[in-house]
Motif scaffolding. Structure first.
Motif, PDB file in Angstrom:
ATOM      1  N   GLN A 164       0.831  -1.208   0.000  1.00 15.84           N
ATOM      2  CA  GLN A 164       0.000   0.000   0.000  1.00 15.84           C
ATOM      3  C   GLN A 164       0.864   1.257   0.000  1.00 15.84           C
ATOM      4  O   GLN A 164       0.579   2.233  -0.715  1.00 15.84           O
ATOM      5  CB  GLN A 164      -0.914  -0.003   1.232  1.00 15.84           C
ATOM      6  N   GLU A 165       1.953   1.231   0.782  1.00 14.03           N
ATOM      7  CA  GLU A 165       2.850   2.394   0.808  1.00 14.03           C
ATOM      8  C   GLU A 165       3.536   2.580  -0.540  1.00 14.03           C
ATOM      9  O   GLU A 165       3.720   3.709  -1.007  1.00 14.03           O
ATOM     10  CB  GLU A 165       3.892   2.210   1.915  1.00 14.03           C
ATOM     11  N   ASP A 168       1.012   4.031  -2.772  1.00 16.70           N
ATOM     12  CA  ASP A 168       0.820   5.452  -2.458  1.00 16.70           C
ATOM     13  C   ASP A 168       1.960   6.288  -3.012  1.00 16.70           C
ATOM     14  O   ASP A 168       1.740   7.390  -3.555  1.00 16.70           O
ATOM     15  CB  ASP A 168       0.721   5.643  -0.940  1.00 16.70           C
ATOM     16  N   ASP A 171       1.536   6.471  -6.725  1.00 22.81           N
ATOM     17  CA  ASP A 171       0.434   7.383  -7.050  1.00 22.81           C
ATOM     18  C   ASP A 171       0.857   8.828  -6.833  1.00 22.81           C
ATOM     19  O   ASP A 171       0.515   9.711  -7.635  1.00 22.81           O
ATOM     20  CB  ASP A 171      -0.778   7.036  -6.186  1.00 22.81           C
TER      21      ASP A 171
END
Length: 268
Positions: A164-165, A168, A171
């Protein structure tokens, strides 16, 4: 024990031609994919990967030359220890052999080693990219070794961040790139707008200078025409005055002659 070479993997000799290498690569890959080789699927896949790596190295002339240089012996074979009197000991033979090695050969050996290291790095990344593409194209299950390699590469790039990091960060990087592209597009648009305004103002200034020049030329022409008209008027008036003065003198002369004639007539 003899070391297995890339030529051994392709079942060729070191003097094989490029066409022989290509043919052996195709034949062996096809054999381990569909042939009766008696190996488990995992071992067959590993054999195919090794064959592809061997072909990748030997199919390029520069990589093959560097690999062949790595296969060349760096030290001469030592003679067996002789028991006869006066025979040189092995350590003496080795020292003499080292003395005979020229600096050029040492330099070539070092360069060959560096080329092999670079070649191995290229092989690793090429095989990794090839496996990623093959996996995406065939939809096969991910090899645990590939998962470990991908995880190691991710740790090298992102550290110990979670998926997820990492997503992120990617992104955020994507948003930054988009913002940069947007800012760059706005900057270029603003530059184009200012350039258009500058050209428009320059064109207006050019037209104004032209109009001022035309107006100045007209004024000079009108002033010259006025001065010429005034000069012509003065010349005409001067000619008229001269003509009038001549006419008055002729009239005075005629009157004087008439008076003189009348006086003569009255005297008779």
């Amino acid at each position: 024990m003899k070391k297995t070479t890339l030529y051994d993997l392709l079942r060729l000799t070191p003097d094989a031609s490029a066409s022989d290498i290509q043919a052996a690569h195709i034949k062996l890959v096809e054999h381990y994919r569909t042939g009766n080789h008696g190996l488990p699927p995992g071992d067959a896949d590993n054999r195919i990967k090794a064959i592809k790596e061997a072909w990748w190295v030997l199919s390029d002339a520069n990589r093959r030359a560097a690999y062949d240089a790595s296969l060349a012996p760096t030290q001469p074979d030592l003679p067996p220890v002789a028991m006869a009197a006066g025979a040189p000991l092995p350590i003496e033979v080795e020292i003499k052999a080292l003395k005979q090695r020229s600096p050029l050969r040492i330099m070539l050996t070092v360069i060959g080693g560096l080329m092999i290291v670079g070649m191995l790095i290229q092989i690793f990344f090429s095989v990794f990219a090839f496996r990623q593409v093959s996996r995406a194209a065939s939809g096969d299950a991910v090899n645990p070794a590939m998962e470990r390699a991908a995880a190691a590469e991710r740790r090298q790039m992102y550290g110990n961040l979670s998926d997820q990091e990492i997503a992120d960060q990617e992104d955020a990087a994507r948003r930054e790139r988009e913002a940069f592209r947007q800012t760059e597009a706005e900057r270029r648009a603003e530059y184009a707008r200012r350039e258009e305004e500058r050209k428009h103002e320059q064109a207006l200034a050019e037209r104004k200078r032209y109009a001022d020049q035309v107006s100045s030329d007209l004024q000079r022409s009108e002033e010259a025409a006025r001065q010429k008209a005034e000069w012509d008027r003065q010349q005409r008036e001067a000619r008229e005055r001269l003509a009038q003065e001549d006419e008055e003198r002729r009239l005075q002369d005629r009157l004087a002659r008439e008076r003189a004639r009348l006086r003569l007539d009255s005297g008779h």
